[in-house]
Design an enzyme around this catalytic site. Sequence first.
Site, PDB file in Angstrom:
ATOM      1  N   ARG A  15       0.847  -1.188   0.000  1.00 44.53           N
ATOM      2  CA  ARG A  15       0.000   0.000   0.000  1.00 44.53           C
ATOM      3  C   ARG A  15       0.885   1.241   0.000  1.00 44.53           C
ATOM      4  O   ARG A  15       1.895   1.309   0.698  1.00 44.53           O
ATOM      5  CB  ARG A  15      -0.935   0.016   1.223  1.00 44.53           C
ATOM      6  CG  ARG A  15      -2.061  -1.011   1.172  1.00 44.53           C
ATOM      7  CD  ARG A  15      -3.064  -0.667   0.075  1.00 44.53           C
ATOM      8  NE  ARG A  15      -4.194  -1.602   0.016  1.00 44.53           N
ATOM      9  CZ  ARG A  15      -4.250  -2.660  -0.772  1.00 44.53           C
ATOM     10  NH1 ARG A  15      -3.223  -2.943  -1.566  1.00 44.53           N
ATOM     11  NH2 ARG A  15      -5.316  -3.450  -0.771  1.00 44.53           N
ATOM     12  N   GLU A  59      -3.213   7.107  -6.542  1.00 41.65           N
ATOM     13  CA  GLU A  59      -2.852   6.353  -7.735  1.00 41.65           C
ATOM     14  C   GLU A  59      -3.443   7.006  -8.977  1.00 41.65           C
ATOM     15  O   GLU A  59      -4.411   6.533  -9.573  1.00 41.65           O
ATOM     16  CB  GLU A  59      -3.249   4.895  -7.555  1.00 41.65           C
ATOM     17  CG  GLU A  59      -2.449   4.279  -6.398  1.00 41.65           C
ATOM     18  CD  GLU A  59      -2.617   2.791  -6.247  1.00 41.65           C
ATOM     19  OE1 GLU A  59      -3.639   2.249  -6.706  1.00 41.65           O
ATOM     20  OE2 GLU A  59      -1.706   2.163  -5.656  1.00 41.65           O
ATOM     21  N   HIS A 118      -0.011  -0.066 -10.037  1.00 37.68           N
ATOM     22  CA  HIS A 118      -0.718  -1.034  -9.196  1.00 37.68           C
ATOM     23  C   HIS A 118      -1.092  -2.270 -10.017  1.00 37.68           C
ATOM     24  O   HIS A 118      -2.235  -2.726 -10.027  1.00 37.68           O
ATOM     25  CB  HIS A 118      -1.972  -0.407  -8.585  1.00 37.68           C
ATOM     26  CG  HIS A 118      -2.428  -1.113  -7.338  1.00 37.68           C
ATOM     27  ND1 HIS A 118      -3.059  -0.458  -6.297  1.00 37.68           N
ATOM     28  CD2 HIS A 118      -2.351  -2.415  -6.947  1.00 37.68           C
ATOM     29  CE1 HIS A 118      -3.346  -1.320  -5.343  1.00 37.68           C
ATOM     30  NE2 HIS A 118      -2.929  -2.513  -5.718  1.00 37.68           N
TER      31      HIS A 118
END
Length: 331
Positions: free
Chosen positions: A242, A271, A290
């Site tokens: 994370r 993000e 990600h």
Amino acid sequence: MKIMMCGSKEGLARDLDLEINIIKEKLGEDTEIVIFEYSGTEKEELKKEIATVDGVLISLVDLDSDIIREMKQCKVISVQATGYNYVDLDVCKENKIGLTAIDEYCTQEVADHCMAMLLSVARKIKFYNNDIEVNKNYAYNSTSGLIRLEGATLAIMGFGKIGKAVAKRAQGFGLNVIVYSPSCTQDVAKAHGCTLVTPDEIYAQADFIALTMRLTAQNENIINAESIAKMKKCPVIVNVARGALIDDDALIDGLDKGVIFGAGLDVLKEETAEYASKFINRDDILLTPHTAFYSDTSQYEAQKISVDNLIYMLTGEYEKVCKIILDVQKR
């Protein structure tokens, strides 16, 4: 019965027919299915639509307390991920809404990605690629400081399934592996060929640091100016967990000062391409959006497991649910 599939634009960019067909097959052809793309700005529209659903399947969206309080009819929220920190558990409990998540679907992919980033940063792959493509320079000695993996020390912070999978792969490269995990015992670490240590021991010993831990209030910004100042061996830092585990400003400062060799970041605090721009145009930072979890196989399993969780909760087949986070329904 009414089911909502709610996700960001990215989260809904998948073959939705897989879930739709399973829902129709298991819950009946007359089941109403609503697909709601949520960017965070359509909150009032979402609150109105979500008020009459029986179950929600969510992907890459935050469900805050205001939204969940409108879900008077909902029996379950199924999260299409292993993490669920973006769902307000207290309000789910108040509204008697069950919550499920995926327990296992991408361990192999995340561990592979972690090692790929570690290797790429250690071998300065980004630098060499840019040197050839941009500078038209084809020379091995245009940089220095590359790290030999065999005999070096990898510290894994977080020793769950992914941490253990990373350790297995790292040991194949001859890395010594030390681990930090509040829930792990020395016996468990030793069983996997690792040594359990403290964070301070990691900062003193590690050539590489891999973050694979679940985000909690206790470990937020665990990599910060204070911890970076304790790092003795100019490590490579890889984050596949994370973004909030790292203080980004402190990381960049550590890179600029040469305290950190390089970083591989698959996750960021925000993000978006805009936020990621603070990390670009640097040979010592490798970014991916990600994507550590992603493969055709893992995507299929994420969809299948999460929709099955939703259906099993609605049909009362609780023993078949992969992972129940919040169980508030009467049995």
